[in-house]
Design an enzyme around this catalytic site. Structure first.
Site, PDB file in Angstrom:
ATOM      1  N   GLU A 151      42.562  36.626  25.384  1.00 14.33           N
ATOM      2  CA  GLU A 151      42.166  37.384  26.574  1.00 14.33           C
ATOM      3  C   GLU A 151      41.170  36.628  27.452  1.00 14.33           C
ATOM      4  O   GLU A 151      39.982  36.993  27.540  1.00 14.33           O
ATOM      5  CB  GLU A 151      41.609  38.759  26.179  1.00 14.33           C
ATOM      6  CG  GLU A 151      42.659  39.656  25.559  1.00 14.33           C
ATOM      7  CD  GLU A 151      42.179  41.081  25.318  1.00 14.33           C
ATOM      8  OE1 GLU A 151      40.965  41.314  25.300  1.00 14.33           O
ATOM      9  OE2 GLU A 151      43.035  41.960  25.145  1.00 14.33           O
ATOM     10  N   GLU A 208      49.378  42.723  21.526  1.00 13.15           N
ATOM     11  CA  GLU A 208      48.535  43.718  20.844  1.00 13.15           C
ATOM     12  C   GLU A 208      48.831  45.086  21.437  1.00 13.15           C
ATOM     13  O   GLU A 208      49.044  45.201  22.654  1.00 13.15           O
ATOM     14  CB  GLU A 208      47.041  43.446  21.072  1.00 13.15           C
ATOM     15  CG  GLU A 208      46.524  42.150  20.510  1.00 13.15           C
ATOM     16  CD  GLU A 208      45.033  41.952  20.801  1.00 13.15           C
ATOM     17  OE1 GLU A 208      44.344  42.924  21.167  1.00 13.15           O
ATOM     18  OE2 GLU A 208      44.582  40.816  20.662  1.00 13.15           O
ATOM     19  N   TRP A 239      36.863  51.402  22.087  1.00 12.76           N
ATOM     20  CA  TRP A 239      36.016  50.920  23.191  1.00 12.76           C
ATOM     21  C   TRP A 239      36.023  51.843  24.407  1.00 12.76           C
ATOM     22  O   TRP A 239      35.422  51.531  25.419  1.00 12.76           O
ATOM     23  CB  TRP A 239      36.447  49.512  23.614  1.00 12.76           C
ATOM     24  CG  TRP A 239      37.927  49.292  23.675  1.00 12.76           C
ATOM     25  CD1 TRP A 239      38.691  48.679  22.727  1.00 12.76           C
ATOM     26  CD2 TRP A 239      38.832  49.697  24.717  1.00 12.76           C
ATOM     27  NE1 TRP A 239      40.012  48.672  23.097  1.00 12.76           N
ATOM     28  CE2 TRP A 239      40.125  49.286  24.322  1.00 12.76           C
ATOM     29  CE3 TRP A 239      38.686  50.348  25.931  1.00 12.76           C
ATOM     30  CZ2 TRP A 239      41.258  49.520  25.103  1.00 12.76           C
ATOM     31  CZ3 TRP A 239      39.814  50.585  26.707  1.00 12.76           C
ATOM     32  CH2 TRP A 239      41.077  50.170  26.292  1.00 12.76           C
TER      33      TRP A 239
HETATM   34  C1  GLA Z   1      41.346  43.213  22.550  1.00 11.91           C
HETATM   35  C2  GLA Z   1      41.152  42.010  21.662  1.00 11.91           C
HETATM   36  C3  GLA Z   1      41.231  42.322  20.200  1.00 11.91           C
HETATM   37  C4  GLA Z   1      40.548  43.636  19.866  1.00 11.91           C
HETATM   38  C5  GLA Z   1      41.166  44.725  20.708  1.00 11.91           C
HETATM   39  C6  GLA Z   1      40.625  46.105  20.392  1.00 11.91           C
HETATM   40  O1  GLA Z   1      42.605  43.388  22.967  1.00 11.91           O
HETATM   41  O2  GLA Z   1      42.064  40.981  21.967  1.00 11.91           O
HETATM   42  O3  GLA Z   1      40.625  41.263  19.494  1.00 11.91           O
HETATM   43  O4  GLA Z   1      39.200  43.512  20.156  1.00 11.91           O
HETATM   44  O5  GLA Z   1      40.905  44.444  22.058  1.00 11.91           O
HETATM   45  O6  GLA Z   1      41.258  47.090  21.185  1.00 11.91           O
END
Ligand code: GLA
Length: 691
Positions: free
Chosen positions: A181, A330, A338
């Site tokens: 990311e 993901e 979060w």
């Molecule tokens: C992001 C990160 C992951 C994790 C997720 C949690 O997408 O890439 O490592 O922290 O958020 O939702």
């Protein structure tokens, strides 16, 4: 899911759709370039470095039992791979990859550069990022590196190269994820120097920059490039746009640094990608994807409010980064940690989301994460297996998805979504509007989704593409807010319309040139002549303004542009009612035939119902038909087609039962029976084969 069997004849519309799609499909798709691997992948983010090796086999066995055939590993494990500078330990990773293979689980390796080890940042603090207020990060958390640091890049290259030397030809490693990311830029001295050099390379002479940036304004005139401030807000709009371009190029070269370490040692079949974040606009994704093999993104809803239009648009956006099938690298196993309230997706919606991803062109869906780490910042996040090592409730729903991927993988192999409608995503325009919204509620992404929603509903397939992408395959192209419209892009769009395409421009289009300077023609700038009309004045709205025309009536909110026609053949589609006096009875939308096609300009943020009437009329005029007509509200129809094959995925996003009439008998791939109608329970899905 239940099926009925009454036979009905194929409607003309559907016959047209099927004939139009199946033979013309050229895009090839499969989850990996490895013919011995499954064509659809179900995966989980697995962190073996967080657990004793004695536990790994049990975890992998539980994955295999859930039909999981993919793990992503390594992306935060730098301190496990290189515990001391130049001292590597890959034994544990060798074992993890081998053990995964024993359970028929293939591996995507993440380069660990989003989480530098403490020895690195302690010894070389110049690798840490600096924020806009000149505060340098400390070690801790993650993403604390400077994307421009040459020293950091040297370490990143070395670790990526070491990994590639070891795993570039491992038959169980199918691809690479660079970092994790990409997000925050750095304002450290090295980044600033690079920005100045970048500006010099772009403008050559400082006079050119002064001219395009109109630096006479507020005494900004520069004598040399080094004088230019480095900021990401409260600055000249030209500087802000160039900073975004610089950031995009810097992330691209950040990737290139690692690609050049991996590619020479890697099997050609191993892809290289990175995981992106949907609407995130920190950089131009088209630039960053130009040296990646596939696009992949992290699909999070955040809470229980799953808006399938917004999520569908984000899938289509990601597919458009490479104009081919993509990965969901993901996604949430029910909930995240979060959001403000991390409420859960309802039972059934995790499966609904997985199938929506496939319907929009994903070939892999991977859950973050497999198992709760005992400590670390994300203890509350959704998982498949709890800290105790046994499945949590959502495990069974994901297992069902895995079973369904196995049953449908062969039929979906080589298929990709089909659409004759495109929505333009333009980062320059989004940034330019966001720098100066004029109405703080005018969110350019929200306006894209406002247009996307009726288009998806009515056409049942939308491509989201850049303004520079080839357009000839589309019958309708909609740019919801093409604020920055350079002459070259205008020619590209005009050529599309003249060749028979139908181009629609939304509010704020054509206001700026590529330097974020106002076009000297009124909106839509270089397309005003072809449109046969122009925007005389824009207005930010606090109150609703009535709008009506032959297509219906409704309201404008947030934004309204007063349009005038200049050509006698420009037709007024909508007019404002009484409001501030300036807008009263003035055109709100006009259209004109151009060559073999048309250009339409909509100058107002229209309410959903009125916009749906407008898009229905535009789709009709363009000859775009749905895949299946008369589907109930909240049911999504996704068509994936390949050479001589097509698969329709039906998703009931409602929490109540629905009945869907099919145009002809289709085979349900989940139980191998044939039907002419489908009954779906809440959040249920069907996968139907056309041929
Ligand atoms: C992001 C990160 C992951 C994790 C997720 C949690 O997408 O890439 O490592 O922290 O958020 O939702």
């Amino acid at each position: 899911m239940q099926f009925h069997r009454p036979l009905r004849l194929l409607t003309a519309a559907t016959l047209f759709t099927l004939l139009a799609f199946a033979p013309s499909c050229t895009a090839f798709s499969q989850a990996t370039e490895y013919s011995d691997k499954p064509s659809l992948l179900l995966g989980a983010a697995w962190y073996p470095e967080q657990w004793p090796e004695s536990r790994w086999d049990a975890d992998l066995a539980l994955m295999e039992a859930a039909h999981i055939n993919l793990v992503r590993i390594g992306e935060f494990a730098w301190s496990a791979m290189e515990p001391y500078e130049g001292k590597y330990d890959f034994d544990w990773l060798d074992h993890a990859i081998k053990l995964a293979e024993k359970h028929h689980i293939c591996v995507v390796l993440g380069t660990p550069t989003a989480a530098p080890p403490a020895w690195l940042t302690t010894k070389y603090p110049d690798t840490l990022r600096v924020d806009e207020n000149s505060v340098r990060d400390e070690h801790g958390n993650r993403q604390q590196f400077s994307f421009a640091s040459s020293r950091y890049r040297k370490f990143a290259h070395e670790i990526a190269e070491k990994m590639a030397e070891r795993y570039g030809h491992n038959s169980n490693v199918i691809g690479w994820q660079l970092d994790n990311e990409y997000a925050a830029p750095s304002f450290d001295p090295e980044a600033k120097t690079q920005f100045h050099a970048w500006l010099k390379a772009k403008y050559g002479k400082i006079e050119n920059l002064n001219d395009h940036w109109t630096t006479a304004y507020w005494s900004q005139t520069y004598d040399n490039f080094d004088e230019i401030p480095v900021r990401q807000d409260h600055e000249n709009p030209a500087l802000l746009l160039d900073w975004k371009h610089f950031v995009s190029d810097t992330w691209k070269s950040y990737s290139e640094n690692q690609i050049s370490a991996i590619r020479p040692h890697a099997d050609k079949r191993q892809f290289i990608t990175t995981n992106t974040m949907g609407w995130f606009d920190g950089f131009d994704e088209y630039v960053v994807h130009s040296n990646l093999d596939i696009a992949a993104w992290d699909d999070y809803i955040g809470n229980e409010h799953y808006d399938y239009f917004d999520n569908g648009a984000r899938h289509d956006l990601t597919r458009g980064f490479k104009n081919k099938n993509f990965w969901v690298m993901e996604t949430q196993p029910a909930f995240v940690n979060w959001h403000r309230i991390n409420s859960t997706l309802a039972r059934g919606q995790v499966r609904d989301m997985a199938w929506q991803a496939i319907g929009h062109g994903a070939d892999a869906v991977e859950y973050w994460q497999w198992r709760s780490a005992l400590n670390g910042q994300e203890q509350y996040h959704g998982v498949l297996v709890g800290a105790d090592g046994t499945p949590v409730p959502v495990y069974d729903e994901i297992k069902q998805v895995g079973d369904e991927f196995e049953k449908t993988g062969k039929a979906l192999l080589g298929t990709t979504p089909q659409s004759s409608v495109a929505l333009i995503n333009d980062y320059d325009s989004r940034w330019a509007i966001n720098f100066q919204r004029h109405n703080y509620t005018f969110d350019p992404v929200a306006e894209m989704v406002v247009f996307y929603k009726p288009l998806l509903n009515q056409a049942q397939g939308v491509d989201v593409i850049s303004a520079q992408a080839p357009l000839s395959k589309y019958k309708l192209v909609v740019a919801s807010g093409l604020n920055v419209l350079p002459k070259e892009t205008a020619h590209h769009l005009l050529d599309y319309a003249q060749q028979g395409g139908n181009l629609v421009l939304g509010p704020r289009s054509g206001m700026k040139d590529e330097y974020n300077a106002l076009n000297i023609e009124r909106q839509p700038g270089p397309l005003a002549d072809a449109l046969g009309g122009r925007v005389d004045q824009f207005y930010a709205l606090e109150d609703k303004v009535p709008v009506s025309g032959d297509l219906g009536s409704g309201t404008a909110t947030l934004w309204a542009e007063q349009i005038s026609t200049k050509s006698s053949d420009a037709k007024v589609l909508l007019r404002y009612g009484a409001s501030n006096g300036w807008l009263d009875n003035q055109p709100a939308a006009i259209t004109r035939k151009v060559g073999k096609g048309s250009i339409t300009y909509i100058g107002a943020w229209l309410d959903d119902d009125l916009l749906a009437k407008v898009t229905a009329s535009l789709l009709l005029q363009s000859g775009v038909q749905p895949v299946i007509s008369n589907t109930p509200e909240g049911v999504e129809v996704c068509l994936r087609a390949g050479t001589n094959k097509s698969v329709i995925i039906l998703i009931n996003h409602n929490n109540t039962d629905v009945h869907i009439e099919l145009p002809r008998a289709m085979k349900n791939l989940l139980d191998d029976t044939s039907h002419t109608s489908v009954d779906l329970h809440g959040y249920d899905i069907a996968v139907l084969q056309e041929k």
